[in-house]
Design an enzyme around this catalytic site. Structure first.
Site, PDB file in Angstrom:
ATOM      1  CE  LYS A 206      -2.246  -0.908   3.907  1.00 51.01           C
ATOM      2  NZ  LYS A 206      -1.565  -2.211   4.138  1.00 51.01           N
TER       3      LYS A 206
ATOM      4  NE  ARG B 194      -4.287   0.083   9.441  1.00 44.70           N
ATOM      5  CZ  ARG B 194      -2.913   0.064   9.778  1.00 44.70           C
ATOM      6  NH1 ARG B 194      -2.806  -0.561  10.800  1.00 44.70           N
ATOM      7  NH2 ARG B 194      -2.177   0.276   8.843  1.00 44.70           N
TER       8      ARG B 194
ATOM      9  NE  ARG C   7       7.716  -3.358   6.161  1.00 41.81           N
ATOM     10  CZ  ARG C   7       6.636  -3.002   6.184  1.00 41.81           C
ATOM     11  NH1 ARG C   7       5.766  -2.622   5.159  1.00 41.81           N
ATOM     12  NH2 ARG C   7       5.805  -3.283   7.394  1.00 41.81           N
TER      13      ARG C   7
END
Length: 211
Positions: A13, A89, A123
């Site tokens: 995103k 969310r 990541r």
């Protein structure tokens, strides 16, 4: 255009939001970035947010909604619209947003859950500019290719917290897909490819809306 970007943690995103906002000249509003700034400054909101984020849980709706509403009232959101990344969310957050803003499109980046654990646990993020990398492309390097800054693993990218985040997403955030489908606003794109391949899909959809 006022746009929401949906997708599970690790769906990409942030990368797509940055490209969209640059292409269409709108601010990128990331609740994650806002909360991290508060946590770094150790504000009262930051201290509360940290207690939830470190456990892989969502910050309570009332705190999140208050911060977002304040941000959307700023002048840069009144020109060419904005891109919301990480908000809403939950259904209550979406209902709150409906009461203060008109949303033109909701882009959902669809990625197989089996890919998300690897993406997140691998990541690494630049301390200086925020650029993200996966360990598989770093060849042992710990330096940002963009600015030369040091890379690190965020605390919420460890396997235990990632698993918790994905469970929270499935339980609380995935229902937003149905919510925005009913409103006729949802645009699905496949997020398993490269960032460039995903953005081609996103741009085709958004350009079609502007015609």
């Amino acid at each position: 255009m006022n746009i929401i970007l949906l997708g599970a943690p690790g769906a990409g995103k942030g990368t797509q939001a940055s490209r969209i906002t640059e292409t269409y000249g709108m601010p990128h509003i990331s609740t994650g970035d806002i909360f991290r700034a508060h946590m770094k400054a150790e504000t009262p909101v930051g201290i509360i947010a940290k207690s939830y984020i470190d456990k892989g849980q969502l910050v309570p709706d009332d705190i999140t909604c208050e911060i977002v509403e304040s941000r959307l009232a700023q002048d840069d959101c009144r020109k060419n619209g904005y891109m919301l990344d990480g908000f809403p969310r939950t259904i209550p957050q979406a209902e709150m947003l409906d009461g203060i803003e008109q949303i033109d499109a909701v882009i959902n980046i669809d990625v197989d859950m089996s890919l998300l654990m690897d993406r997140l646990c691998g990541r690494r993020v630049c301390k200086s500019c925020g650029e993200s990398y996966h360990v598989s492309r770093l060849n042992g390097s710990n330096t940002c290719e963009k600015c030369g800054g040091e890379l690190f693993q965020r605390k919420d990218d460890n396997p235990e917290t990632v698993s918790s985040r994905l469970q929270v997403y499935t339980a609380q955030t995935a229902p937003l897909i149905a919510y925005y489908t009913k409103k006729g606003l949802l645009i699905n794109v496949q997020g398993g490819g490269t960032p460039d391949e995903v953005f081609v899909q996103v741009r085709e959809k958004l350009d079609a809306l502007n015609k």
